[in-house]
Motif scaffolding. Sequence first.
Motif: not given
Length: 217
Positions: A84-95
Amino acid sequence: MASFSDPWVREYSEASRLADDVTSMIADRGSLPQSGPEIMRHTSAIRRKITILGTRLDSLEALLSRIPPKSITDKELHKRQDMLSNLKSRAKQMATSFNMSNFANREDLLGQSKKAADDMSRVAGLDNQGIVSLQRQVMKEQDEGLEKLEETVLSTKHIALAVNEELTLHTRLIDDLDDHVDVTNSRLQRVQKRLAILNKRVKVFQRCGCSHLISVS
């Protein structure tokens, strides 16, 4: 990992696929024109999916916090937390790449500090049995609150996102139309000047022609 029948596993798989979809759309964006309605619509769709991904991440975090004790091993729990933490980081980079600055502001939605103080005041004066009963009631209230919050967040975010993206798209389309109008107006002015010059030349030619005819007669 647990089987696909596990609600958390299903939700994570959907979120992961959505993140892959956004990544693909970002890659496709490079082949589009740098300006115009097409790139605006594509960017709007990317931003919409990033926001939906954020909602799914909120849901994943809520599901993870409600997993019954001993239903999964500590190793599996830590693995899910890392995923979940890795997916959050990925989403934040996109945002971040699309200037979605409000994407990560998701903390303290339930006012946890105030809630903890209220719970302490409710415990005062209770015996052990009363405390156990109160804990069960508090857990039930929290579950109901999370479910209601999740429903509200989903509906509100989707409505607000749709309205915001449409307004942004329309504003950019209007700006783009204004630019085209300015260019067209400038061209029209140049044509009008050329026509005026041509008209003057025709009049001069006509006068010269008439004078020539008079002198010959």
